[in-house]
Write a protein that holds these residues in place. Structure first.
Motif, PDB file in Angstrom:
ATOM      1  N   VAL A  17       7.942   3.357   3.023  1.00 37.84           N
ATOM      2  CA  VAL A  17       8.960   2.695   3.846  1.00 37.84           C
ATOM      3  C   VAL A  17      10.023   2.066   2.944  1.00 37.84           C
ATOM      4  O   VAL A  17      11.230   2.164   3.203  1.00 37.84           O
ATOM      5  CB  VAL A  17       8.309   1.631   4.761  1.00 37.84           C
TER       6      VAL A  17
ATOM      7  N   ALA B  36       6.404   8.906   5.958  1.00 38.08           N
ATOM      8  CA  ALA B  36       5.763   7.644   6.365  1.00 38.08           C
ATOM      9  C   ALA B  36       4.971   7.816   7.655  1.00 38.08           C
ATOM     10  O   ALA B  36       4.044   7.042   7.924  1.00 38.08           O
ATOM     11  CB  ALA B  36       6.825   6.559   6.533  1.00 38.08           C
ATOM     12  N   GLU B  37       5.331   8.797   8.451  1.00 34.11           N
ATOM     13  CA  GLU B  37       4.594   9.040   9.697  1.00 34.11           C
ATOM     14  C   GLU B  37       3.339   9.874   9.456  1.00 34.11           C
ATOM     15  O   GLU B  37       2.538  10.052  10.365  1.00 34.11           O
ATOM     16  CB  GLU B  37       5.490   9.775  10.708  1.00 34.11           C
ATOM     17  N   ASN B  38       3.202  10.432   8.263  1.00 36.02           N
ATOM     18  CA  ASN B  38       2.112  11.370   8.014  1.00 36.02           C
ATOM     19  C   ASN B  38       1.290  11.013   6.779  1.00 36.02           C
ATOM     20  O   ASN B  38       0.824  11.897   6.067  1.00 36.02           O
ATOM     21  CB  ASN B  38       2.681  12.786   7.869  1.00 36.02           C
ATOM     22  N   VAL B  39       1.162   9.728   6.513  1.00 38.55           N
ATOM     23  CA  VAL B  39       0.348   9.301   5.368  1.00 38.55           C
ATOM     24  C   VAL B  39      -1.125   9.328   5.769  1.00 38.55           C
ATOM     25  O   VAL B  39      -1.487   8.843   6.845  1.00 38.55           O
ATOM     26  CB  VAL B  39       0.734   7.876   4.925  1.00 38.55           C
ATOM     27  N   HIS B  40      -1.921   9.901   4.925  1.00 40.94           N
ATOM     28  CA  HIS B  40      -3.362   9.947   5.151  1.00 40.94           C
ATOM     29  C   HIS B  40      -4.093   9.332   3.961  1.00 40.94           C
ATOM     30  O   HIS B  40      -3.570   9.330   2.844  1.00 40.94           O
ATOM     31  CB  HIS B  40      -3.840  11.400   5.308  1.00 40.94           C
ATOM     32  N   GLN B  41      -5.261   8.841   4.247  1.00 42.42           N
ATOM     33  CA  GLN B  41      -6.141   8.409   3.167  1.00 42.42           C
ATOM     34  C   GLN B  41      -7.444   9.185   3.353  1.00 42.42           C
ATOM     35  O   GLN B  41      -8.053   9.131   4.440  1.00 42.42           O
ATOM     36  CB  GLN B  41      -6.398   6.906   3.249  1.00 42.42           C
TER      37      GLN B  41
ATOM     38  N   LEU C 203       1.760   3.311   2.245  1.00 43.26           N
ATOM     39  CA  LEU C 203       2.691   3.370   3.373  1.00 43.26           C
ATOM     40  C   LEU C 203       3.850   2.400   3.166  1.00 43.26           C
ATOM     41  O   LEU C 203       5.016   2.726   3.422  1.00 43.26           O
ATOM     42  CB  LEU C 203       1.936   3.048   4.666  1.00 43.26           C
ATOM     43  N   ASP C 204       3.552   1.204   2.666  1.00 45.15           N
ATOM     44  CA  ASP C 204       4.615   0.231   2.359  1.00 45.15           C
ATOM     45  C   ASP C 204       5.619   0.832   1.375  1.00 45.15           C
ATOM     46  O   ASP C 204       6.829   0.662   1.516  1.00 45.15           O
ATOM     47  CB  ASP C 204       4.018  -1.034   1.732  1.00 45.15           C
TER      48      ASP C 204
ATOM     49  N   MET D 274      -8.247   9.874   7.075  1.00 48.10           N
ATOM     50  CA  MET D 274      -7.820   8.898   8.060  1.00 48.10           C
ATOM     51  C   MET D 274      -6.306   8.757   7.988  1.00 48.10           C
ATOM     52  O   MET D 274      -5.739   8.606   6.903  1.00 48.10           O
ATOM     53  CB  MET D 274      -8.479   7.552   7.757  1.00 48.10           C
ATOM     54  N   ARG D 275      -5.702   8.816   9.134  1.00 51.96           N
ATOM     55  CA  ARG D 275      -4.246   8.715   9.159  1.00 51.96           C
ATOM     56  C   ARG D 275      -3.822   7.255   9.163  1.00 51.96           C
ATOM     57  O   ARG D 275      -4.418   6.428   9.837  1.00 51.96           O
ATOM     58  CB  ARG D 275      -3.724   9.418  10.405  1.00 51.96           C
TER      59      ARG D 275
ATOM     60  N   ASP E  66     -11.050  10.439   3.721  1.00 53.55           N
ATOM     61  CA  ASP E  66     -12.298   9.745   4.060  1.00 53.55           C
ATOM     62  C   ASP E  66     -13.341   9.886   2.956  1.00 53.55           C
ATOM     63  O   ASP E  66     -14.286   9.111   2.885  1.00 53.55           O
ATOM     64  CB  ASP E  66     -12.868  10.310   5.369  1.00 53.55           C
TER      65      ASP E  66
ATOM     66  N   ARG F 204      11.120   9.169   5.638  1.00 51.14           N
ATOM     67  CA  ARG F 204      10.773   8.635   6.962  1.00 51.14           C
ATOM     68  C   ARG F 204       9.714   9.516   7.621  1.00 51.14           C
ATOM     69  O   ARG F 204       8.758   9.015   8.226  1.00 51.14           O
ATOM     70  CB  ARG F 204      12.036   8.585   7.822  1.00 51.14           C
TER      71      ARG F 204
ATOM     72  N   GLN G 100       7.338  -1.941  10.787  1.00 45.25           N
ATOM     73  CA  GLN G 100       7.800  -0.886   9.874  1.00 45.25           C
ATOM     74  C   GLN G 100       8.627   0.151  10.632  1.00 45.25           C
ATOM     75  O   GLN G 100       9.662   0.612  10.151  1.00 45.25           O
ATOM     76  CB  GLN G 100       6.603  -0.214   9.196  1.00 45.25           C
TER      77      GLN G 100
ATOM     78  N   ASP H  93       0.850  -1.182   0.000  1.00 44.75           N
ATOM     79  CA  ASP H  93       0.000   0.000   0.000  1.00 44.75           C
ATOM     80  C   ASP H  93       0.897   1.247   0.000  1.00 44.75           C
ATOM     81  O   ASP H  93       2.129   1.132   0.020  1.00 44.75           O
ATOM     82  CB  ASP H  93      -0.952  -0.032   1.203  1.00 44.75           C
TER      83      ASP H  93
END
Lengths: 298, 116
Positions: A114, A249-254, A110-111, B1-2, A256, A246, B9, A108
Motif C-alpha cells: 500500500v 495489494a488485493e492479492n497478497v497471500h501468506q 500488505l502495508d 491464506m489471503r 500456510d 494496487r 487501506q 507487514d
C-alpha cells in the motif's frame, strides 16, 4: 521553544518553531499557520541560493498547488521573502525518512504494498502535470503509520524539472541516478524518465525486505525489469506502477506451510517458495460463477 | 491464506486512485477515438455519403424484384436496411461517449475522499 511570526507572499501569517535540520541549500524549521495552527515546514535558503533563477523556480512551484494534486505531495504552498530570508512554506509530512523506516520496519507485506502504491501515486500525479521531482531518494520520502495505514509523503521539490523552468542547480543523489545521468551528470538531463528509474529503485528497496523475486509475481517482476533497464523509453509510467501495486495489494497471500508472503496471480496454484498448493483457490473466480457451479453440482 | 486490505487501506488506495489517471483505460481509448472522429468529421461524412450511394446503386441493380410494390422506386426493405446499417456503429459510439464520462463522475462523488 522560541517562535517568530512571519508573513508569506499570499498574505498569510505563520509562526516559526524549532529548527528541523540543515540541508545542502538551506535550513528547515517547524512552522504553523497562525490562524489555523496547521503544521507546516519552513525552508529558508542559504543567501547564495537566493538567485533570480531560484526565486522564479520557487514561485512557479508554489503556483502549481501540487499539494492539492495528491495527498502524497508535500510541495511548497507559499513563498517567504522578507527579513527572515528567502524560502518557502510546505505542508508538514509526518513519519520518518524511508531510510530510517527500513532500518526498523513496523509494517507487514500488505502495508508495504500500500505504501509503495502511495509513492507511485505521488510521482504519477506529478507526471500527469509534466513535472519531474528530480531528486527522488529515500530521504525525501517520509513514511508514517496513521489510522492503521502505512502512508508515504514526498518532500523537497527544490530540484524539480518542468518544461517551463530553468534546470535545477544540482542532480540529486547519484545512488538513484539513471544510467544516462551517471554517464553524463548534468541537471539538464533530469526529467520524467530519470524519475521513473529512481522510483523503481525506491520501490525495490521498500519491497525487497518483504518479498523475494518469486514472491513478487510476474507482473511486478516485468515492471522492475523494464524500469531498471537502460532504455529510458521502456520505463513504466508511475501510473502503471500504481495500478500494478494496487492490484497486488488485493492479492497478497501468506503461505500456510512456509509462512512466506507472495502475490498470487490468476495462474498461481502453488506457493512459489515451498510449492505447496494454495488454499482457497477460488478467490479469482467471480462469486456469481462459483454459485452457479455449486447449484449445478459442478 | 489471503491477506485482504483493511477498510482504511482500501480508502487510502481509493483516494490515491482519484489522483492518478489510469494508464490505458477504455475511457481514454474512447476519448482518443472521439477526438480523432471530430478532427476528421468532414472526411468521415463524405465517406459515409459515398458508402450510402454505393448501397443505393447496388440495391437498384440487384434487388428490384424484392420490392413489394412495382412503382419503380426503391424497395422498402432495402431502404430500411440502408438506414439501419449505421445504427450499430452509432450505438457503439454513444456507448463509448457515456463510458468516457463515467469515471470522472464517480471520482467526484466518491465519499471516501473526505475520509482520508
Amino acid at each position: 521553544m522560541s517562535t517568530l511570526s512571519f508573513q508569506g507572499a499570499s498574505g498569510h501569517l505563520y509562526l516559526r518553531g524549532d529548527p528541523l535540520g540543515v540541508g545542502a541549500t538551506g535550513q528547515v524549521w517547524r512552522a504553523w499557520r497562525q490562524d489555523s495552527a496547521e503544521p507546516l515546514v519552513l525552508k529558508l535558503f542559504d543567501p547564495r541560493f537566493g538567485t533570480p533563477t531560484m526565486r522564479r523556480r520557487t514561485a512557479w512551484l508554489a503556483a502549481q498547488l501540487l499539494d492539492r494534486a495528491s495527498p502524497v505531495l508535500h510541495a511548497p504552498v507559499d513563498i517567504v521573502d522578507g527579513p527572515i530570508g528567502f524560502g518557502h512554506v510546505s505542508a508538514f509530512a509526518g513519519g520518518v525518512p524511508l531510510e530510517a523506516y527500513l532500518g526498523t520496519p513496523i509494517g507487514d507485506p500488505l502495508d508495504h504494498l500500500v505504501c509503495a502504491a502511495a509513492m507511485a501515486a505521488g510521482v504519477a500525479a506529478m507526471e500527469q502535470r509534466g513535472i519531474a521531482h528530480g531528486d527522488l531518494r529515500w530521504a525525501n520520502f517520509r513514511i508514517g503509520k496513521r489510522f492503521g495505514v502505512l502512508r508515504a509523503g514526498l518532500i523537497d521539490f527544490d530540484t524539480c524539472v518542468a518544461p517551463d523552468l530553468p534546470p535545477p542547480p544540482s542532480i540529486g543523489q547519484i545512488r538513484y541516478a539513471a544510467p544516462e545521468i551517471r554517464r553524463d551528470p548534468q541537471p539538464a538531463r533530469l526529467g520524467i524518465a530519470t524519475d521513473r528509474y529512481a522510483l523503481a529503485m525506491l520501490l525495490r528497496e521498500l519491497l525487497a525486505g518483504m518479498f523475494d523475486r518469486d514472491g513478487l509475481g510476474r507482473n511486478l517482476q516485468g515492471l522492475f525489469r523494464r524500469a531498471l533497464g537502460a532504455a529510458p523509453d521502456a520505463r513504466p509510467r508511475a501510473s502503471e506502477w500504481f495500478a500494478a501495486l494496487r492490484q497486488a495489494a488485493e492479492n497478497v497471500h501468506q503461505c500456510d506451510h512456509c509462512g512466506r508472503p507472495f502475490i498470487a496471480e490468476a495462474s498461481t496454484r502453488h506457493c512459489p517458495h515451498c510449492v505447496q498448493p494454495l488454499s482457497g483457490l477460488s478467490i479469482f473466480r467471480p462469486p456469481s460463477v462459483r454459485k452457479s457451479k455449486e447449484q449445478y453440482g459442478v | 491464506m489471503r491477506r485482504s486490505p483493511s477498510a482504511n487501506q482500501r480508502a487510502y488506495l481509493q483516494a490515491l486512485a482519484g489522483t492518478v489517471a489510469p494508464p490505458a483505460s477504455p475511457a481514454a481509448v474512447w476519448d482518443r477515438l472521439r477526438l480523432r472522429a471530430q478532427k476528421r468529421a468532414s472526411w468521415l461524412a463524405f465517406l459515409a455519403l459515398v458508402f450510402l450511394m454505393t448501397q443505393l446503386d447496388s440495391a437498384r441493380a440487384t434487388d428490384i424484384e424484392l420490392a413489394p410494390v412495382d412503382d419503380g422506386g426503391l424497395p422498402l426493405a432495402i431502404l430500411g436496411f440502408v438506414c439501419a446499417a449505421p445504427l450499430p456503429a452509432l450505438a457503439a459510439l454513444l456507448y463509448g461517449l457515456r463510458r468516457a464520462r463515467r469515471p470522472a463522475t464517480e471520482a467526484d462523488t466518491n465519499p471516501t475522499l473526505e475520509a482520508v
